[in-house]
Design a protein around this motif. Structure first.
Motif, PDB file in Angstrom:
ATOM      1  N   CYS A 144      -6.636   1.105  10.627  1.00 44.10           N
ATOM      2  CA  CYS A 144      -6.187  -0.222  11.080  1.00 44.10           C
ATOM      3  C   CYS A 144      -5.224  -0.818  10.071  1.00 44.10           C
ATOM      4  N   ASP A 196      -2.677  -0.603   6.654  1.00 41.50           N
ATOM      5  CA  ASP A 196      -1.556   0.317   6.413  1.00 41.50           C
ATOM      6  C   ASP A 196      -2.040   1.643   5.819  1.00 41.50           C
ATOM      7  N   HIS A 218       7.202   1.014  11.581  1.00 41.91           N
ATOM      8  CA  HIS A 218       5.848   0.713  11.112  1.00 41.91           C
ATOM      9  C   HIS A 218       4.930   0.222  12.242  1.00 41.91           C
ATOM     10  N   ALA A 255     -13.283 -13.639   6.880  1.00 41.55           N
ATOM     11  CA  ALA A 255     -14.030 -13.077   8.013  1.00 41.55           C
ATOM     12  C   ALA A 255     -15.487 -12.819   7.623  1.00 41.55           C
ATOM     13  N   GLY A 301      -8.012 -12.735   3.980  1.00 45.14           N
ATOM     14  CA  GLY A 301      -8.403 -12.571   5.385  1.00 45.14           C
ATOM     15  C   GLY A 301      -9.765 -11.931   5.578  1.00 45.14           C
ATOM     16  N   ALA A 302      -9.976 -10.800   4.935  1.00 44.92           N
ATOM     17  CA  ALA A 302     -11.248 -10.085   5.121  1.00 44.92           C
ATOM     18  C   ALA A 302     -12.410 -10.881   4.536  1.00 44.92           C
ATOM     19  N   GLU A 306       0.839  -1.184   0.000  1.00 45.99           N
ATOM     20  CA  GLU A 306       0.000   0.000   0.000  1.00 45.99           C
ATOM     21  C   GLU A 306       0.878   1.239   0.000  1.00 45.99           C
ATOM     22  N   GLY A 315      -3.411  -2.681  13.852  1.00 49.87           N
ATOM     23  CA  GLY A 315      -3.057  -3.535  12.727  1.00 49.87           C
ATOM     24  C   GLY A 315      -4.281  -4.009  11.957  1.00 49.87           C
ATOM     25  N   GLY A 316      -4.029  -4.573  10.777  1.00 50.42           N
ATOM     26  CA  GLY A 316      -5.092  -4.912   9.831  1.00 50.42           C
ATOM     27  C   GLY A 316      -6.192  -5.808  10.393  1.00 50.42           C
ATOM     28  N   VAL A 317      -5.847  -6.772  11.270  1.00 51.29           N
ATOM     29  CA  VAL A 317      -6.870  -7.678  11.802  1.00 51.29           C
ATOM     30  C   VAL A 317      -7.798  -6.931  12.767  1.00 51.29           C
ATOM     31  N   GLY A 368      -0.662  -8.510   9.264  1.00 47.74           N
ATOM     32  CA  GLY A 368      -0.318  -9.621   8.383  1.00 47.74           C
ATOM     33  C   GLY A 368       1.020 -10.243   8.743  1.00 47.74           C
ATOM     34  N   GLY A 408      -3.018 -12.316  10.900  1.00 49.58           N
ATOM     35  CA  GLY A 408      -3.445 -11.960   9.547  1.00 49.58           C
ATOM     36  C   GLY A 408      -2.953 -12.990   8.535  1.00 49.58           C
ATOM     37  N   ALA A 439      -9.496  -4.690  11.954  1.00 52.96           N
ATOM     38  CA  ALA A 439     -10.688  -4.375  11.150  1.00 52.96           C
ATOM     39  C   ALA A 439     -11.748  -5.465  11.294  1.00 52.96           C
ATOM     40  N   ASN A 440     -11.407  -6.580  11.935  1.00 56.05           N
ATOM     41  CA  ASN A 440     -12.343  -7.707  12.051  1.00 56.05           C
ATOM     42  C   ASN A 440     -13.516  -7.352  12.974  1.00 56.05           C
ATOM     43  N   ASP A 460      -5.088 -15.265   6.024  1.00 53.51           N
ATOM     44  CA  ASP A 460      -4.841 -15.271   4.575  1.00 53.51           C
ATOM     45  C   ASP A 460      -4.543 -16.685   4.066  1.00 53.51           C
TER      46      ASP A 460
HETATM   47  O1  KG4 Z   1      -1.637  -4.108   9.131  1.00 60.69           O
HETATM   48  P1  KG4 Z   1      -1.889  -4.623   7.761  1.00 60.69           P
HETATM   49  O2  KG4 Z   1      -2.667  -3.760   6.788  1.00 60.69           O
HETATM   50  O3  KG4 Z   1      -0.570  -4.969   7.015  1.00 60.69           O
HETATM   51  C1  KG4 Z   1       0.547  -5.452   7.682  1.00 60.69           C
HETATM   52  O4  KG4 Z   1       1.347  -4.601   8.173  1.00 60.69           O
HETATM   53  O5  KG4 Z   1       0.652  -6.702   7.764  1.00 60.69           O
HETATM   54  O6  KG4 Z   1      -2.633  -6.020   7.941  1.00 60.69           O
HETATM   55  C2  KG4 Z   1      -3.031  -6.808   6.849  1.00 60.69           C
HETATM   56  C3  KG4 Z   1      -3.623  -8.112   7.375  1.00 60.69           C
HETATM   57  C4  KG4 Z   1      -3.851  -9.130   6.256  1.00 60.69           C
HETATM   58  O7  KG4 Z   1      -3.326 -10.369   6.676  1.00 60.69           O
HETATM   59  C5  KG4 Z   1      -5.366  -9.170   6.134  1.00 60.69           C
HETATM   60  O8  KG4 Z   1      -5.860 -10.398   5.685  1.00 60.69           O
HETATM   61  C6  KG4 Z   1      -5.806  -8.885   7.556  1.00 60.69           C
HETATM   62  O9  KG4 Z   1      -4.906  -7.879   7.989  1.00 60.69           O
HETATM   63  N1  KG4 Z   1      -7.201  -8.429   7.632  1.00 60.69           N
HETATM   64  C7  KG4 Z   1      -8.170  -9.089   8.290  1.00 60.69           C
HETATM   65  C8  KG4 Z   1      -9.361  -8.344   8.104  1.00 60.69           C
HETATM   66  N2  KG4 Z   1      -9.058  -7.246   7.332  1.00 60.69           N
HETATM   67  C9  KG4 Z   1      -7.724  -7.314   7.061  1.00 60.69           C
HETATM   68  N3  KG4 Z   1      -8.125 -10.215   9.026  1.00 60.69           N
HETATM   69  C10 KG4 Z   1      -9.275 -10.622   9.597  1.00 60.69           C
HETATM   70  N4  KG4 Z   1     -10.454  -9.964   9.472  1.00 60.69           N
HETATM   71  C11 KG4 Z   1     -10.541  -8.834   8.738  1.00 60.69           C
HETATM   72  N5  KG4 Z   1     -11.714  -8.200   8.634  1.00 60.69           N
END
Ligand code: KG4
Ligand code: ZN
Length: 337
Positions: A298, A300, A111, A184, A180-181, A12, A267-269, A137, A163, A271-272, A167
């Motif tokens: 949440c 990047d 980061h 979910a 991942g999303a 990103e 972090g990305g998760v 992730g 994450g 967002a779950n 994935d």
């Molecule tokens: O923080 P991030 O954007 O990138 C890293 O720095 O890794 O996290 C991305 C991770 C991916 O593995 C993605 O599948 C996961 O976050 N992710 C989710 C959801 N949205 C994004 N995992 C579970 N549920 C979600 N809704």
């Protein structure tokens, strides 16, 4: 003080301008998901080249949206690691050249620290100390955040990050990258799963995690199933429930261990949505609070880099020289659980 933030550690390109008095003035993001999808994962060289293509237009766009001229910037923060080395180099070279030409300081930002601290933006009441559950992730960590730059690792994953486990489990059931999303969403749509997966490492004391066994459990269950949409949803649901329960058990344990009743999920998760609902209820039952950054903060983004850069630059920190120093690996705090 106005800081331009640049994030380019993975797939990103994120750019933002943070103003000390007015907060986030503008931010923009370009996701490379479509670029990498057909390869089933991020191709580092393609990621670097795409950052090259998008950085300048995104910087132009945020300057315009913020109504800010380049000459009004006081500093430039960029992600210096951890991440893909080529992708990091693109952002760092861009930031350092621009800083040099404008005669303003630059600062390489961690980061993961940025993921944790961005929670403060929408929750100004969030005071130190707090516990951070960092679930992305590439990382799964529990951290005690005592203050800016004062972090203690409480627990870590011994294998896959959450994450990553999401994935990989999605991928083994044929859900395209990054699944991942989508996994979910399937889990959220499933009323009742016939499967129950284990809650790894919750029987043992401590705050470390292990998620690779859950992925194997999902694979075994998938191979023994009819491999149809219903099986996919059932497995997604059992998998997500096991992950969420495990994360909650460890978060509550961290609260007990530290006596700290305030928790940030980063972090990305983060967002779950099921994690958000259940963790909120669990923390409320303890009379604690949990803060989730808004969804776009949440995953990047450039805002977290601009904001974290601002916090450090306000203390007078800046890059020591013009050299480009990025780190693919860069421990956030000592990684001992
Ligand atoms: O923080 P991030 O954007 O990138 C890293 O720095 O890794 O996290 C991305 C991770 C991916 O593995 C993605 O599948 C996961 O976050 N992710 C989710 C959801 N949205 C994004 N995992 C579970 N549920 C979600 N809704
Ligand atoms: Zn990240």
């Amino acid at each position: 003080m106005k800081i331009l933030g640049i994030e380019s550690s993975c797939d990103e390109t994120g750019v933002a301008i943070y103003d000390e008095n007015k907060g986030v003035l503008a931010h923009a993001l370009h996701s490379q998901v479509a670029l990498h999808a057909r390869f089933g994962g991020v191709v580092p060289e393609l990621a670097s080249r795409d950052h090259v293509n998008y950085l300048t237009p995104l910087v132009d766009a945020v300057l315009k949206e913020a109504g800010t001229g380049l000459n009004e910037l006081d500093g430039i923060a960029y992600t210096a690691g951890p991440g893909l080395i080529g992708a990091l180099l693109v952002g760092a070279c861009f930031a350092k050249s621009l800083g040099f030409s404008l005669k303003i300081p630059t600062l390489g930002v961690h980061h993961l620290e940025a993921h944790v601290l961005v929670a403060q933006l929408d929750s100004p009441e969030l005071a130190y100390p707090f516990i951070a559950l960092l679930v992305s992730g590439g990382h799964t960590k529990l951290i005690l955040v005592r203050g800016l730059g004062d972090y203690e690792s409480l627990g870590d994953t011994l294998d896959d990050a959450v994450g990553e486990a999401f994935d990989k489990t999605a991928k083994l059931m044929g859900i395209p990258y990054p699944g991942g999303a989508q996994l979910a969403a399937l889990a959220d749509g499933c009323i009742k799963s016939p499967y129950t997966f284990p809650r790894p490492m919750t029987q043992k004391p401590g705050l470390d995690f292990s998620f690779s066994g859950l992925k194997t459990q999902a694979l075994i269950t998938w191979n023994a199933s009819l491999k149809d949409n219903q099986a996919k949803a059932h497995i997604a649901s059992a998998f997500q429930e096991a992950i969420i329960d495990t994360l909650i058990i460890k978060c509550l344990r961290a609260v007990k261990q530290t006596g700290c009743l305030s928790l940030v999920v980063a972090g990305g998760v983060g967002a779950n949505s099921a994690l958000r609902v259940k963790l909120k209820a669990s923390m409320q039952a303890l009379h604690g609070t949990v803060v989730f950054p808004r969804l776009e903060y949440c995953t990047d983004n450039g805002v977290m880099i601009a904001y974290t850069g601002f916090l450090h630059m306000a203390r007078g920190e800046k890059d020591a020289d013009l050299g480009v120093h990025v780190k693919a690996r860069w421990p956030f705090c000592d990684d001992v659980g």
